[in-house]
Design an enzyme around this catalytic site. Sequence first.
Site, mmCIF file in Angstrom:
data_model
loop_
_atom_site.group_PDB
_atom_site.id
_atom_site.type_symbol
_atom_site.label_atom_id
_atom_site.label_comp_id
_atom_site.label_asym_id
_atom_site.label_seq_id
_atom_site.Cartn_x
_atom_site.Cartn_y
_atom_site.Cartn_z
ATOM 1 N N SER A 81 0.812 -1.212 0.000
ATOM 2 C CA SER A 81 0.000 0.000 0.000
ATOM 3 C C SER A 81 0.850 1.269 0.000
ATOM 4 C CB SER A 81 -0.930 -0.001 1.218
ATOM 5 O OG SER A 81 -1.807 -1.100 1.137
ATOM 6 N N HIS A 140 15.471 -10.441 0.211
ATOM 7 C CA HIS A 140 15.233 -9.901 1.554
ATOM 8 C C HIS A 140 16.404 -9.071 2.067
ATOM 9 C CE1 HIS A 140 11.532 -12.198 2.408
ATOM 10 N NE2 HIS A 140 12.069 -13.074 1.584
ATOM 11 N N ARG A 206 16.409 -19.774 7.827
ATOM 12 C CA ARG A 206 15.401 -18.717 7.727
ATOM 13 C C ARG A 206 13.957 -19.192 7.925
ATOM 14 N NH1 ARG A 206 14.862 -16.690 1.610
ATOM 15 N NH2 ARG A 206 12.714 -16.331 2.265
ATOM 16 N N ARG A 213 6.203 -15.056 8.606
ATOM 17 C CA ARG A 213 5.475 -13.850 8.201
ATOM 18 C C ARG A 213 3.971 -14.045 8.370
ATOM 19 N NH1 ARG A 213 6.362 -13.624 1.638
ATOM 20 N NH2 ARG A 213 5.551 -15.673 1.126
ATOM 21 N N ARG A 289 9.030 -10.546 6.202
ATOM 22 C CA ARG A 289 9.568 -11.520 7.155
ATOM 23 C C ARG A 289 10.375 -10.869 8.292
ATOM 24 N NH1 ARG A 289 8.535 -16.691 5.648
ATOM 25 N NH2 ARG A 289 8.009 -17.053 3.456
ATOM 26 N N ASP A 430 -8.029 -5.591 1.229
ATOM 27 C CA ASP A 430 -6.686 -5.815 1.753
ATOM 28 C C ASP A 430 -6.704 -6.262 3.210
ATOM 29 O OD1 ASP A 430 -3.851 -5.825 1.420
ATOM 30 O OD2 ASP A 430 -3.764 -4.015 2.635
ATOM 31 N N HIS A 434 -5.922 -10.099 4.430
ATOM 32 C CA HIS A 434 -4.759 -10.470 5.250
ATOM 33 C C HIS A 434 -5.124 -11.452 6.371
ATOM 34 C CE1 HIS A 434 -1.576 -8.218 3.487
ATOM 35 N NE2 HIS A 434 -2.070 -7.031 3.755
ATOM 36 N N HIS A 501 -0.173 -10.006 -0.092
ATOM 37 C CA HIS A 501 -0.440 -9.338 -1.365
ATOM 38 C C HIS A 501 -0.065 -10.296 -2.498
ATOM 39 C CE1 HIS A 501 0.324 -5.268 0.853
ATOM 40 N NE2 HIS A 501 -0.773 -5.867 1.245
#
Length: 559
Positions: A81, A140, A206, A213, A289, A430, A434, A501
Amino acid sequence: MGSTGFSWTLPDHPKLPKGKPLAVVVLDGWGEANPDEYNCIHVAQTPVMDSLKNGAPEKWRLVKAHGTAVGLPSDDDMGNSEVGHNALGAGRIFAQGAKLVDQALASGKIYEGDGFNYIKESFENATLHLIGLLSDGGVHSRLDQLQLLLKGASERGAKRIRVHILTDGRDVLDGSSVGFVETLENDLSQLREKGIDARIASGGGRMYVTMDRYENDWDVVKRGWDAQVLGEAPYKFKSALEAVKTLRAEPNANDQYLPPFVIVDDSGNAVGPVLDGDAVVTINFRADRMVMLAKALEYADFDKFDRVRVPKIRYAGMLQYDGELKLPSRYLVSPPEIERTSGEYLVKNGIRTFACSETVKFGHVTFFWNGNRSGYFDETKEEYVEIPSDSGITFNVAPKMKALEIAEKARDAILSGKFDQVRVNLPNGDMVGHTGDIKATVVACKAADEAVKIILDAVEQVGGIYLVTADHGNAEDMVKRNKSGKPLLDKSGGIQILTSHTLQPVPVAIGGPGLHPGVKFRTDIQTPGLANVAATVMNLHGFEAPADYEPTLIEVAEN
């Protein structure tokens, strides 16, 4: 600003009249994807948006809302956004994410900002901790950025540095962790030769340590917290190279899922727990993340896991990871400085502007739209209205959110005759998307469509024009998919919900009784993006956009 050698006066558009009120509607998280049961926009009753799409094909089209179109490094980067509204308002593409960090490191600007000066207060008597993905994958984080930051911090007084590494194997080849650790160990040994106490303190893969996330699994973050902050982990080694080589030798081991480890001294004590007075920097530039760790590091009121010990630290992100949550509150690299936005031009050319959303997206339709700038350009010509968002519940509990209230405020502003532009953001697709709740997201999309109807009916009443668009995708695809597009299943055979997203394009629709009958979308722009919307909006107000703006999406056909 008048002395910078350009004019604030916009030239009139030779073929488009001035003076028609314009409604600009941004549907947040509303992309275009193949119709199926996981496309909530398709499943929902959305007669208004359907009619825009199917009613006049020359007045409806798709534009890119992710990757390079919004200033992100690659087209694997989903939009968000903040960058979406930056592009919609600015009319040009500004570097975001990794590019911003590269520029700040190259110019040295990173060391002059508030974020660096804040962590620098810890350099004299405490430790600087750097936490992030050790890789040159560039999705990342990047190893060369870490190397430059190590060099820059040590040259500016950091005497004790601890690096907490996360091995990759996802954006780079599995097994490449060994080489990255060797490179980093070599750099740190060179710093030690200069009298700086610099070491790797902890690590892990990781996908198993730290980098979860969308609040999918807080245990991942807790494993990181225990190793990085508390200095506790199931595996203890004298060096990171020994750690990675040993753990990789286990059956079925890979870089992504290495268990957490800490580096210990000869007495068996962790060499780098985070203590009161220390500084911590999360070095990843990509947000998704890092948000969960940022919450654990920054929030006093935190209940996702028992942190056991919460040191009083100076924490900064490489960037701010969430513009809505203002998280983290300190960061090394600021968002781009965007001047000469379409909003400023239009206000200075007499366009009276009304902007409205609810709390979660109010900043997007004002602050981010205006180039990361607070306040009004001219209080006599602008009015911004924020409707308080629901608090204390998740958005899927009340998925209609404040869409109808936003639409009613917009309707009243249009009918008042006081404004030339009425701009809103409808957050439903949105914010509810989520949550991963498909049923609720369907309700959310229907509510957003009903809100659009209220606004377009008002446009009809005053003989105005509308432009309806979105900032990025989300609600149009709610399932994780394999390479052939089929839904991925979890171990129990259920679908894996997608809460993020997407990389999908978003619509732009124009119309209204005030639209010049010859206006249609151009077909000669190869891959238009959100930044093309600003010049389009200027045209619809009867002005030509500045020459350095991305080209308008519309043309006027000769009758």
